[in-house]
Design an enzyme around this catalytic site. Structure first.
Site, PDB file in Angstrom:
ATOM      1  N   GLU A   1     -29.259   1.302  52.331  1.00 47.48           N
ATOM      2  CA  GLU A   1     -30.666   0.854  52.401  1.00 47.48           C
ATOM      3  C   GLU A   1     -30.767  -0.665  52.270  1.00 47.48           C
ATOM      4  O   GLU A   1     -31.684  -1.181  51.634  1.00 47.48           O
ATOM      5  CB  GLU A   1     -31.532   1.516  51.309  1.00 47.48           C
TER       6      GLU A   1
ATOM      7  N   GLU B   1     -38.709   0.680  52.311  1.00 43.44           N
ATOM      8  CA  GLU B   1     -39.130   0.224  50.970  1.00 43.44           C
ATOM      9  C   GLU B   1     -39.075   1.381  49.980  1.00 43.44           C
ATOM     10  O   GLU B   1     -38.589   1.238  48.857  1.00 43.44           O
ATOM     11  CB  GLU B   1     -40.564  -0.335  51.016  1.00 43.44           C
TER      12      GLU B   1
ATOM     13  N   PRO C   1     -22.594   1.016  65.346  1.00 48.10           N
ATOM     14  CA  PRO C   1     -21.264   0.460  65.046  1.00 48.10           C
ATOM     15  C   PRO C   1     -21.281  -1.061  64.926  1.00 48.10           C
ATOM     16  O   PRO C   1     -20.557  -1.634  64.107  1.00 48.10           O
ATOM     17  CB  PRO C   1     -20.418   0.906  66.244  1.00 48.10           C
TER      18      PRO C   1
HETATM   19  C1  FAD Z   1     -21.929   6.569  53.153  1.00 48.02           C
HETATM   20  C2  FAD Z   1     -22.929   5.820  53.968  1.00 48.02           C
HETATM   21  C3  FAD Z   1     -24.090   6.467  54.366  1.00 48.02           C
HETATM   22  C4  FAD Z   1     -25.015   5.808  55.183  1.00 48.02           C
HETATM   23  N1  FAD Z   1     -26.120   6.495  55.638  1.00 48.02           N
HETATM   24  C5  FAD Z   1     -26.929   5.904  56.548  1.00 48.02           C
HETATM   25  C6  FAD Z   1     -27.999   6.645  57.160  1.00 48.02           C
HETATM   26  O1  FAD Z   1     -28.247   7.803  56.842  1.00 48.02           O
HETATM   27  N2  FAD Z   1     -28.731   6.032  58.132  1.00 48.02           N
HETATM   28  C7  FAD Z   1     -28.492   4.747  58.534  1.00 48.02           C
HETATM   29  O2  FAD Z   1     -29.193   4.244  59.417  1.00 48.02           O
HETATM   30  N3  FAD Z   1     -27.494   4.003  57.944  1.00 48.02           N
HETATM   31  C8  FAD Z   1     -26.710   4.570  56.979  1.00 48.02           C
HETATM   32  N4  FAD Z   1     -25.680   3.843  56.402  1.00 48.02           N
HETATM   33  C9  FAD Z   1     -25.442   2.486  56.878  1.00 48.02           C
HETATM   34  C10 FAD Z   1     -25.781   1.399  55.887  1.00 48.02           C
HETATM   35  O3  FAD Z   1     -27.161   1.279  55.765  1.00 48.02           O
HETATM   36  C11 FAD Z   1     -25.096   0.119  56.398  1.00 48.02           C
HETATM   37  O4  FAD Z   1     -23.707   0.290  56.202  1.00 48.02           O
HETATM   38  C12 FAD Z   1     -25.593  -1.108  55.681  1.00 48.02           C
HETATM   39  O5  FAD Z   1     -26.907  -1.396  56.083  1.00 48.02           O
HETATM   40  C13 FAD Z   1     -24.707  -2.350  55.992  1.00 48.02           C
HETATM   41  O6  FAD Z   1     -24.505  -2.492  57.355  1.00 48.02           O
HETATM   42  P1  FAD Z   1     -23.016  -2.706  57.923  1.00 48.02           P
HETATM   43  O7  FAD Z   1     -22.163  -1.632  57.364  1.00 48.02           O
HETATM   44  O8  FAD Z   1     -23.110  -2.807  59.396  1.00 48.02           O
HETATM   45  O9  FAD Z   1     -22.534  -4.055  57.316  1.00 48.02           O
HETATM   46  P2  FAD Z   1     -22.804  -5.536  57.917  1.00 48.02           P
HETATM   47  O10 FAD Z   1     -24.233  -5.671  58.244  1.00 48.02           O
HETATM   48  O11 FAD Z   1     -21.819  -5.783  58.998  1.00 48.02           O
HETATM   49  O12 FAD Z   1     -22.478  -6.433  56.670  1.00 48.02           O
HETATM   50  C14 FAD Z   1     -21.139  -6.764  56.289  1.00 48.02           C
HETATM   51  C15 FAD Z   1     -21.225  -7.728  55.085  1.00 48.02           C
HETATM   52  O13 FAD Z   1     -21.909  -8.927  55.465  1.00 48.02           O
HETATM   53  C16 FAD Z   1     -22.995  -9.138  54.602  1.00 48.02           C
HETATM   54  N5  FAD Z   1     -24.084  -9.787  55.347  1.00 48.02           N
HETATM   55  C17 FAD Z   1     -24.646  -9.409  56.537  1.00 48.02           C
HETATM   56  N6  FAD Z   1     -25.624 -10.246  56.877  1.00 48.02           N
HETATM   57  C18 FAD Z   1     -25.700 -11.186  55.891  1.00 48.02           C
HETATM   58  C19 FAD Z   1     -26.519 -12.333  55.654  1.00 48.02           C
HETATM   59  N7  FAD Z   1     -27.505 -12.663  56.504  1.00 48.02           N
HETATM   60  N8  FAD Z   1     -26.307 -13.058  54.543  1.00 48.02           N
HETATM   61  C20 FAD Z   1     -25.349 -12.698  53.665  1.00 48.02           C
HETATM   62  N9  FAD Z   1     -24.547 -11.640  53.818  1.00 48.02           N
HETATM   63  C21 FAD Z   1     -24.719 -10.885  54.918  1.00 48.02           C
HETATM   64  C22 FAD Z   1     -23.392  -7.766  54.094  1.00 48.02           C
HETATM   65  O14 FAD Z   1     -24.121  -7.837  52.877  1.00 48.02           O
HETATM   66  C23 FAD Z   1     -22.019  -7.135  53.920  1.00 48.02           C
HETATM   67  O15 FAD Z   1     -21.475  -7.585  52.710  1.00 48.02           O
HETATM   68  C24 FAD Z   1     -24.784   4.461  55.550  1.00 48.02           C
HETATM   69  C25 FAD Z   1     -23.624   3.801  55.113  1.00 48.02           C
HETATM   70  C26 FAD Z   1     -22.706   4.466  54.341  1.00 48.02           C
HETATM   71  C27 FAD Z   1     -21.450   3.747  53.915  1.00 48.02           C
END
Ligand code: FAD
Length: 401
Positions: free
Chosen positions: A381, A258, A135
Site C-alpha cells: 500500500e 487511504e 512488473p
Molecule cells: C506480498 C505482496 C502482496 C502485494 N499485493 C498487492 C495487491 O494485492 N495489489 C497490488 O496492486 N499490489 C500489490 N503488491 C505490490 C506492492 O504494492 C508494491 O510492491 C509496492 O507498491 C512497491 O512497488 P515495487 O515493488 O514496484 O517497488 P518500486 O516502486 O520499484 O520501488 C523500489 C524501491 O524504490 C523506492 N522508491 C520508488 N520511488 C521512490 C521515490 N520517488 N523516492 C524514494 N524512493 C523511491 C521504493 O520505496 C522501494 O524501496 C504486493 C506486494 C507484495 C510484496
C-alpha cells in the site's frame, strides 16, 4: 497474564463497537492462534478460518447495512484488523481486497454496480482482489502500461499485473488500466474496471493466471499471483461509476488506498501487539544469571520501547481513522499511521525475537513467523519511502506560505 495487550481497551468506544471487537478477539484466540502455526508452515489457505469470518459477517465490515454489510465505522474497522492481524496478518490480507474494492464500489459505483456486487461481497460469497501493480510499475502508479481499448460495447484489455493478492480465488478484480494511454498527465487517462471472472480458474477468456503463485518470505496461506491479459474482453459497463467513471480510476483508487493504508497500519499494530505479548511472557519465564531475563534492565528497556511504540501506533491509527471517517482527505494522517505503525511492528518483531534468544530463530516459535511477516508491511500500500513523500507533500500544501 493479569492485563491483556489489546487494541481497543481504554478507548472511548460504544458498547456496539466493543461487542464486535470482543467477538473478533475471541475468534482469534479460539480459532486462529491455535491453528496458525501448521497452516503457515504448510502455506495452506485457511478455509475454516475464512468460513468463520463469513459466519461473523466480517467480509462485510465496510459495506453499508442497506447492501447487507455491517457498515462499521472506520475506527472499529481498523481495530478489528489489528485484532485479526494479532492472530495472523494473512487473514487480514484475505479480507483486505473486499474492503478496498467494496469501499470503492460503495463510494463511486453506480446503483446497478452496488446492487450487483455489494451484497455478495458482504456475505463473502464473492471474493475480490485489487490490482494496480505491474512488473515495471509499483510505486510509480502513473507508469502502468495495461490498456483497455473500446470496441463497440466492449473493452479489450492487454497487459500484465503483478503481486495480486487473492488474485486466483477472487471472482472480481478491481483493476486499474489506461483507457487513454496518451493522456497528459497520465492519471487523467486511467480508469478503474470491475472485472468479473470465474473464481479459482487459471484461464478465463483472454486472462491467464500463471501457476504456481509467487513464492514469498512470509504472508503465507494467501496467494499472490500475476494476471496476464491478452485481448481479454469485458463489457463497457465494467467501468467503475459507469461512463462518467472513465478517466477517474487513479483518483478512485487513491481514495481506496487511504483506507488501505489505515488497514496496513492496523496490521502492524496487530503484529506488534502479538510480538510484545510473546516477549513479556518469555521475559518472565526464561532465566539467565540467576533471575528472569525481564529483571535485567536492558531487556526492560526493550519492553518499554515496544509498549511505547504500540501505544503511539494505536493513537495514530485511531486519529487517522477518525479523520477519514469525518470525510475529506486524510492522506497525511493515514500516511503517518502507516509509516509509524509498520516501522514499530518491524522493531517489535525484531526485539521480541532477540528476547527469545536462540529459540526466537527456531521455526518452533511463533515469533519467527512474525519476524518474516512484518517486512511486507513496509512495502505494501505504498512503501514507507513513498509514505514519507506523501506526508511531506501534504504538509507543504497545508502550510503553504
Ligand atoms: C506480498 C505482496 C502482496 C502485494 N499485493 C498487492 C495487491 O494485492 N495489489 C497490488 O496492486 N499490489 C500489490 N503488491 C505490490 C506492492 O504494492 C508494491 O510492491 C509496492 O507498491 C512497491 O512497488 P515495487 O515493488 O514496484 O517497488 P518500486 O516502486 O520499484 O520501488 C523500489 C524501491 O524504490 C523506492 N522508491 C520508488 N520511488 C521512490 C521515490 N520517488 N523516492 C524514494 N524512493 C523511491 C521504493 O520505496 C522501494 O524501496 C504486493 C506486494 C507484495 C510484496
Amino acid at each position: 497474564m493479569k492485563e491483556r495487550i489489546c487494541s481497543f481497551d481504554g478507548l472511548d468506544l460504544s458498547d456496539d463497537q466493543r461487542d464486535v471487537l470482543e467477538a473478533i478477539r475471541g475468534f482469534v484466540d479460539a480459532e486462529i492462534l491455535p491453528t496458525v502455526h501448521q497452516l503457515e508452515a504448510d502455506d495452506e489457505f485457511p478455509q475454516k478460518i475464512v468460513d468463520g469470518l463469513r459466519d461473523m459477517g466480517l467480509f462485510g465490515m465496510r459495506i453499508p447495512v442497506e447492501y447487507g454489510g455491517l457498515g462499521l465505522d472506520l475506527v472499529t474497522y481498523a481495530l478489528a484488523i489489528a485484532e485479526l492481524s494479532r492472530g495472523w496478518t494473512s487473514v487480514s490480507g484475505i479480507v483486505n481486497g473486499q474492503y478496498i474494492v467494496g469501499g470503492m464500489i460503495a463510494t463511486h459505483g453506480t446503483e446497478e454496480q452496488k446492487q450487483r456486487f455489494l451484497p455478495r461481497l458482504a456475505s463473502g460469497e464473492l471474493r475480490c482482489c485489487f490490482s494496480m501493480t505491474e512488473p515495471d510499475a509499483g510505486s510509480d502508479v502513473r507508469a502502468i502500461r495495461m490498456t483497455a481499448r473500446r470496441e463497440g460495447d466492449e473493452l479489450v484489455i492487454d497487459g500484465q499485473k503483478m503481486w495480486v493478492t487473492n488474485g486466483l480465488r477472487a471472482g472480481l478484480i478491481g483493476l486499474l488500466v489506461k483507457t487513454d494511454p496518451t493522456a497528459d498527465p497520465p492519471q487523467k487517462g486511467m480508469t478503474a474496471l470491475l472485472v468479473e471472472k470465474e473464481a479459482g480458474q487459471e484461464q478465463v477468456g483472454g486472462l491467464t493466471i500463471p501457476m504456481p503463485p509467487l513464492k514469498k518470505l512470509g504472508y503465507k496461506g494467501v496467494e499472490s499471483v500475476e494476471l496476464v491479459f491478452d485481448g481479454h474482453r469485458v463489457p463497457a459497463s465494467a467501468i467503475l461509476g459507469g461512463p462518467d467513471g472513465e478517466g477517474q480510476g487513479f483518483y478512485q483508487m487513491m481514495s481506496g488506498i487511504e483506507t488501505g493504508r489505515i488497514n496496513v497500519a492496523a496490521r502492524g499494530l496487530g503484529i506488534a501487539m502479538r510480538a510484545f505479548e510473546l516477549a513479556i511472557r518469555y521475559a518472565q519465564e526464561r532465566s539467565a544469571f540467576g533471575k528472569p531475563i525481564g529483571q535485567h534492565q536492558l531487556i526492560q528497556a526493550k519492553l518499554a520501547d515496544m509498549a511505547t511504540g504500540i501505544e503511539a501506533s494505536r493513537q495514530l491509527i485511531v486519529a487517522a481513522a477518525r479523520k477519514k471517517q469525518a470525510g475529506g482527505r486524510a492522506d497525511v494522517e493515514a500516511g503517518m499511521a502507516k509509516l509509524f505503525a509498520t516501522e514499530v511492528a518491524q522493531r517489535c518483531a525484531e526485539e521480541s525475537m532477540r528476547i527469545h534468544g536462540g529459540y526466537g530463530y527456531s521455526r518452533e516459535y511463533e515469533i519467527e513467523r512474525l519476524y518474516r511477516d512484518t517486512p511486507l508491511l513496509l512495502i505494501g500500500e505504498g512503501t514507507n519511502e513513498i509514505q514519507r513523500l506523501i506526508i511531506a507533500r501534504g504538509l507543504l500544501a497545508r502550510h503553504a506560505v
